[in-house]
Design a protein around this motif. Structure first.
Motif, mmCIF file in Angstrom:
data_model
loop_
_atom_site.group_PDB
_atom_site.id
_atom_site.type_symbol
_atom_site.label_atom_id
_atom_site.label_comp_id
_atom_site.label_asym_id
_atom_site.label_seq_id
_atom_site.Cartn_x
_atom_site.Cartn_y
_atom_site.Cartn_z
ATOM 1 N N UNK B 224 0.843 -1.194 0.000
ATOM 2 C CA UNK B 224 0.000 0.000 0.000
ATOM 3 C C UNK B 224 0.880 1.247 0.000
ATOM 4 N N UNK B 225 2.173 1.046 -0.048
ATOM 5 C CA UNK B 225 3.107 2.172 -0.004
ATOM 6 C C UNK B 225 4.402 1.778 -0.711
ATOM 7 N N UNK B 226 5.374 2.693 -0.684
ATOM 8 C CA UNK B 226 6.584 2.487 -1.481
ATOM 9 C C UNK B 226 7.557 1.479 -0.884
ATOM 10 N N UNK B 227 8.217 0.768 -1.755
ATOM 11 C CA UNK B 227 9.265 -0.146 -1.310
ATOM 12 C C UNK B 227 9.945 -0.776 -2.505
ATOM 13 N N UNK B 228 11.143 -1.298 -2.273
ATOM 14 C CA UNK B 228 11.903 -1.865 -3.373
ATOM 15 C C UNK B 228 12.654 -3.106 -2.912
ATOM 16 N N UNK B 229 12.662 -4.111 -3.772
ATOM 17 C CA UNK B 229 13.473 -5.298 -3.525
ATOM 18 C C UNK B 229 14.539 -5.351 -4.604
ATOM 19 N N UNK B 230 15.773 -5.282 -4.179
ATOM 20 C CA UNK B 230 16.878 -5.256 -5.128
ATOM 21 C C UNK B 230 17.708 -6.501 -4.882
ATOM 22 N N UNK B 231 18.062 -7.200 -5.932
ATOM 23 C CA UNK B 231 18.968 -8.318 -5.686
ATOM 24 C C UNK B 231 19.808 -8.656 -6.904
ATOM 25 N N UNK B 232 20.926 -9.249 -6.611
ATOM 26 C CA UNK B 232 21.824 -9.701 -7.666
ATOM 27 C C UNK B 232 22.155 -11.152 -7.382
ATOM 28 N N UNK B 233 22.052 -11.971 -8.424
ATOM 29 C CA UNK B 233 22.266 -13.407 -8.267
ATOM 30 C C UNK B 233 23.462 -13.820 -9.108
ATOM 31 N N UNK B 234 24.351 -14.610 -8.529
ATOM 32 C CA UNK B 234 25.431 -15.209 -9.316
ATOM 33 C C UNK B 234 25.175 -16.699 -9.398
ATOM 34 N N UNK B 235 25.219 -17.212 -10.613
ATOM 35 C CA UNK B 235 25.004 -18.644 -10.800
ATOM 36 C C UNK B 235 26.306 -19.296 -11.274
ATOM 37 N N UNK B 236 26.781 -20.246 -10.508
ATOM 38 C CA UNK B 236 27.980 -20.981 -10.905
ATOM 39 C C UNK B 236 27.582 -22.161 -11.794
ATOM 40 N N UNK B 237 28.524 -23.020 -12.081
ATOM 41 C CA UNK B 237 28.257 -24.115 -13.026
ATOM 42 C C UNK B 237 27.079 -24.997 -12.586
ATOM 43 N N UNK B 238 26.158 -25.228 -13.491
ATOM 44 C CA UNK B 238 24.972 -26.057 -13.252
ATOM 45 C C UNK B 238 24.130 -25.591 -12.064
ATOM 46 N N UNK B 239 24.285 -24.355 -11.706
ATOM 47 C CA UNK B 239 23.437 -23.811 -10.640
ATOM 48 C C UNK B 239 22.098 -23.394 -11.240
ATOM 49 N N UNK B 240 21.093 -23.327 -10.386
ATOM 50 C CA UNK B 240 19.766 -22.982 -10.881
ATOM 51 C C UNK B 240 19.063 -22.018 -9.935
ATOM 52 N N UNK B 241 18.390 -21.052 -10.516
ATOM 53 C CA UNK B 241 17.479 -20.236 -9.706
ATOM 54 C C UNK B 241 16.099 -20.245 -10.345
ATOM 55 N N UNK B 242 15.102 -20.390 -9.488
ATOM 56 C CA UNK B 242 13.702 -20.267 -9.881
ATOM 57 C C UNK B 242 13.147 -19.109 -9.088
ATOM 58 N N UNK B 243 12.918 -18.011 -9.734
ATOM 59 C CA UNK B 243 12.402 -16.860 -8.990
ATOM 60 C C UNK B 243 10.971 -16.584 -9.427
ATOM 61 N N UNK B 253 1.213 3.487 -4.073
ATOM 62 C CA UNK B 253 2.442 2.728 -3.895
ATOM 63 C C UNK B 253 3.298 2.666 -5.162
ATOM 64 N N UNK B 254 4.599 2.849 -4.969
ATOM 65 C CA UNK B 254 5.557 2.517 -6.028
ATOM 66 C C UNK B 254 6.365 1.365 -5.467
ATOM 67 N N UNK B 255 6.246 0.235 -6.089
ATOM 68 C CA UNK B 255 6.803 -0.942 -5.441
ATOM 69 C C UNK B 255 7.261 -1.959 -6.480
ATOM 70 N N UNK B 256 8.318 -2.645 -6.160
ATOM 71 C CA UNK B 256 8.701 -3.697 -7.086
ATOM 72 C C UNK B 256 10.101 -4.223 -6.923
ATOM 73 N N UNK B 257 10.600 -4.715 -8.046
ATOM 74 C CA UNK B 257 11.829 -5.479 -8.043
ATOM 75 C C UNK B 257 12.817 -4.900 -9.037
ATOM 76 N N UNK B 258 14.059 -4.761 -8.583
ATOM 77 C CA UNK B 258 15.151 -4.440 -9.499
ATOM 78 C C UNK B 258 16.173 -5.550 -9.312
ATOM 79 N N UNK B 259 16.433 -6.301 -10.368
ATOM 80 C CA UNK B 259 17.285 -7.467 -10.150
ATOM 81 C C UNK B 259 18.231 -7.711 -11.307
ATOM 82 N N UNK B 260 19.279 -8.432 -10.987
ATOM 83 C CA UNK B 260 20.204 -8.924 -12.007
ATOM 84 C C UNK B 260 20.522 -10.365 -11.691
ATOM 85 N N UNK B 261 20.336 -11.218 -12.682
ATOM 86 C CA UNK B 261 20.736 -12.612 -12.519
ATOM 87 C C UNK B 261 21.899 -12.823 -13.475
ATOM 88 N N UNK B 262 23.029 -13.223 -12.938
ATOM 89 C CA UNK B 262 24.214 -13.351 -13.775
ATOM 90 C C UNK B 262 24.602 -14.821 -13.896
#
Ligand SMILES: Nc1ncnc2c1ncn2[C@@H]1O[C@H](COP(=O)(O)OP(=O)(O)OP(=O)(O)O)[C@@H](O)[C@H]1O
Ligand SMILES: [Mg+2]
Lengths: 250, 415
Positions: B224-243, B253-262
């Motif tokens: 109902x208000x402002x917030x931010x989730x920021x994240x950076x992910x590093x994936x090594x060999x055969x690693x997996x992320x399910x986001x 509200x200004x709200x959301x996600x700023x992300x980098x998956x590397x």
């Protein structure tokens, strides 16, 4: 004979195209009416107009149901008052549980009729019995509404809804299309079971086969947005032989 | 303390400013380089960062106190460890932490580390499942703290991240540094309802997923208000992320996600799905980059964002991006924004369901896909409840919406 639904000089557009062009039709209490007609004649449009679909813009005429003109009523009001349409192409709704959806609908109708709502167990018992009767796979009721259902499964699911909702006027738009022989029999039996001398049916079809099962009292021919001919069940044979060309537009 | 004035300082002055020792020098030099964000900072382009960095904040002191050790929940209040829980295979301590992500794109990530003398370090050495509860009660201050989760090799854990309390006018600057070691897995489920006129959270995190490890990240934000989730992910060999991210944002509200998956290692896989429901004048943010480095052959990367706008004043800033430095991979991304499906709405209405109820059903169905990714049924039901509470204002318990076990018992379905 009392009329449940009177359609008077109905004119309707889809977009800016005139589809229904002064259509007249009365549905009698307790009777089965069949509508046949060529592709694109306006059969589905008529059924959509009756249930208040947003595609159809009624520009003139009346739809009198149980004594009042319902042309301006919301779709849910018409449904609660007992009008049911089995869609030619039922929509898929991922994420809405089939049983949960139907219980919500059934309880909305019961509430409207002043009946107590069904709890989950009562509802499921009733639903389960019908699911068996219709020869549906039981797992379908736990799936998302129509999602990934085969054509025939969707049609049976429409009939399941019809039987649970116990409407007063039932419009079936090509309920028989895409059904295998067993499904056609099961669906027809479901429909016949709903006949109680009061309920009226409007069956839109291209094939005589379903009419062998559900025995219409009247056949109407819909052509170019109008009912051009009304007769008894003997008309089916004539149509099968001669097609629609011998029936002239007014 | 004003945060934007830190931009005048070089790295050694930054260290001095925060009384930090050399273990924080990476943070200090990175911050001196990429700076505290302002309205021109690209990663903050959809968010109102200016009021937070220009305000003269009172710092909320993180007191070291007697820490309880009971129950299955780790409790952190205003950044201080209150209860470390009594969880088999899980140790919690306050420790200096220096293994930060030097490549992070976010200035506040470094600032947060620089400001936090110690981090709450949670180590999972056995398979486990527990909750981390964040409580905020201090008004009008800057609450900064860091939490580290280390999942040991070949260990499988589930963490449920939850939030409580009121801290009017405060700025929560925090986040996780999560390390999922080789062959380990972590299911991390964050559920956060942010009421209006409470605090503003910026969670800025890094997730490092080692070879053959698996991170399943599910976030449920009801804002109902402002917030931010920021994240950076590093994936090594055969690693997996399910986001998977579900956002319901309303009011202003200004709200959301700023992300980098590397993708760093070869054969690593990523999937990121965001679903956003925006009402009133809310702005949703999904500014998400997946980068496949040239070292990361045979990777798979999929990204998708779907949004529903319930009001003409609502807006979705959806920017899924793929940045690819090799050819040998499978990648896709997409983004759609629209209204509720008219056909579906009509179908429900035509069965006697009132339009508003039909809309609610469709919204819940839209959210369902994300909530259903949580395989812990108890947790999934809690999330449903919290979503409905945020969306309808009330919650009506109806097991038929979410589970079918009662149907199974009534129906005897057992195939
Ligand atoms: N949404 C729409 N947009 C534009 N035209 C439409 C739309 N729906 C129907 N029509 C047109 O209206 C006319 C009547 O269509 P309708 O679906 O009522 O025919 P029908 O008699 O049910 O045909 P069929 O036997 O093929 O089902 C057709 O020419 C069709 O192309
Ligand atoms: Mg048709």
């Amino acid at each position: 004979m009392s009329k449940v639904l009177e359609i008077k000089d109905l004119k309707a557009k889809i977009g800016d195209k005139d589809i229904l062009k002064g259509l007249n039709l009365d549905l009698e209490e307790g009777k089965v009416h069949a509508i046949m007609g060529p592709n694109g004649a306006g059969k589905s449009t008529l059924s959509k107009a009756i249930v208040g679909h947003y595609d159809v813009n009624v520009t003139d005429g009346e739809i009198i149901y149980k004594g009042k003109n319902i042309v301006d009523e919301e779709p849910e009001e018409r449904a609660l008052d007992g009008i049911f349409l089995s869609f030619q192409n039922p929509v898929e709704i991922p994420g809405v549980n089939n049983a949960y959806f139907l219980r919500t609908a059934v309880n909305a109708r019961r509430k409207h009729l002043g009946l107590p709502e069904l709890n989950a167990a009562e509802f499921l018992r009733e639903m389960k019995a019908l699911v068996t009767e219709l020869g549906m796979k039981p797992e379908l009721i736990n799936r998302s509404l129509n999602e990934g259902f085969s054509g025939g499964e969707k049609k049976r699911n429409e009939i399941l809804q019809m039987m649970m909702l116990e409407p007063d006027v039932i419009i079936l738009d090509e309920i028989d299309s895409g059904l295998d022989i067993d499904a056609l029999r099961a669906v027809s039996e479901g429909i016949n079971k709903m006949k109680d001398g009061k309920r009226s049916f409007l069956v839109i079809t291209h094939y005589s086969r379903i009419l062998d099962y559900i025995k219409p009292d009247y056949i109407h021919v819909l052509k170019n947005g109008q009912i051009v001919h009304t007769g008894g069940s003997e008309l089916v044979e004539q149509l099968e032989k001669e097609g629609y060309s011998s029936f002239e537009e007014k | 303390m004003k945060l934007d004035i830190l931009n005048a300082l070089d790295s050694s002055s930054l260290l001095k400013e925060f009384n930090a020792n050399s273990s924080k020098s990476i943070a200090a030099s990175a911050l001196a380089k990429i700076k505290v964000p302002n309205k021109k900072t690209e990663k903050y382009r959809y968010f109102d960062i200016e009021p937070l960095v220009s305000k003269d904040w009172k710092l909320c002191e993180v007191k070291e106190q007697n820490v309880e050790a009971s129950g299955k929940k780790i409790v952190i209040e205003n950044g201080a460890l209150l209860n470390s829980g009594d969880i088999d295979g899980v140790s919690v301590e306050l420790a200096e932490f220096s293994d930060i992500d030097a490549e992070h794109f976010d200035g506040l990530y470094f600032l947060s580390h620089l400001m936090a003398a110690k981090a709450i370090v949670i180590r999972c050495s056995k398979d486990c499942s527990f909750e981390i509860e964040h409580i905020y009660t201090s008004n009008e201050c800057l609450i900064n703290y860091r939490v580290v989760i280390l999942v040991d090799a070949n260990t499988h854990c589930q963490v449920s991240d939850s939030f409580k309390g009121e801290a009017k006018g405060s700025f929560i600057l925090s986040g996780y540094d999560i390390f999922v070691s080789r062959d380990a897995s972590l299911k991390f489920v964050k559920t956060h309802t942010l009421n209006s006129a409470n605090y503003t959270p910026i969670f800025t995190s890094r997730y490092k997923v080692d070879s053959n490890a698996n991170l399943k990240l599910s976030s449920f934000d009801f804002a109902f208000d402002n917030g931010l989730n920021i994240f950076r992910v590093e994936l090594k060999e055969s690693a997996n992320i399910d986001a998977s991210h579900l956002l319901y944002a309303t009011e202003n509200s200004k709200y959301g996600i700023v992300s980098e998956i590397v993708h760093e290692g070869k054969s690593s896989t990523s999937s990121q799905i965001a679903k956003s429901i925006l009402d009133k004048k809310a702005r949703g943010i999904f500014d998400a980059l997946i980068r496949v480095q040239n070292s990361a052959k045979w990777t798979k990367a999929h990204q998708n964002s779907k949004s529903v706008l319930l009001n003409s004043g609502a807006y979705m800033a959806s920017k899924p991006q793929l940045e690819i430095y090799i050819d040998d991979l499978e990648a896709s991304h997409g983004s759609t924004t629209g209204q509720l499906d008219e056909k579906q709405l009509f179908y429900l209405q035509s069965r006697g369901i009132a339009k508003d109820d039909a809309k609610k059903m469709l919204i819940l169905a839209f959210a369902h896909e994300i909530i259903a990714t949580v395989d812990d049924e108890y947790l999934a039901n809690k999330i449903y409840a919290q979503f409905e509470q945020a969306y309808y204002g009330t919650y009506e318990l109806d097991c038929m919406k979410t589970c079918n076990s009662c149907e199974e018992s009534v129906l005897g379905i057992d195939q």
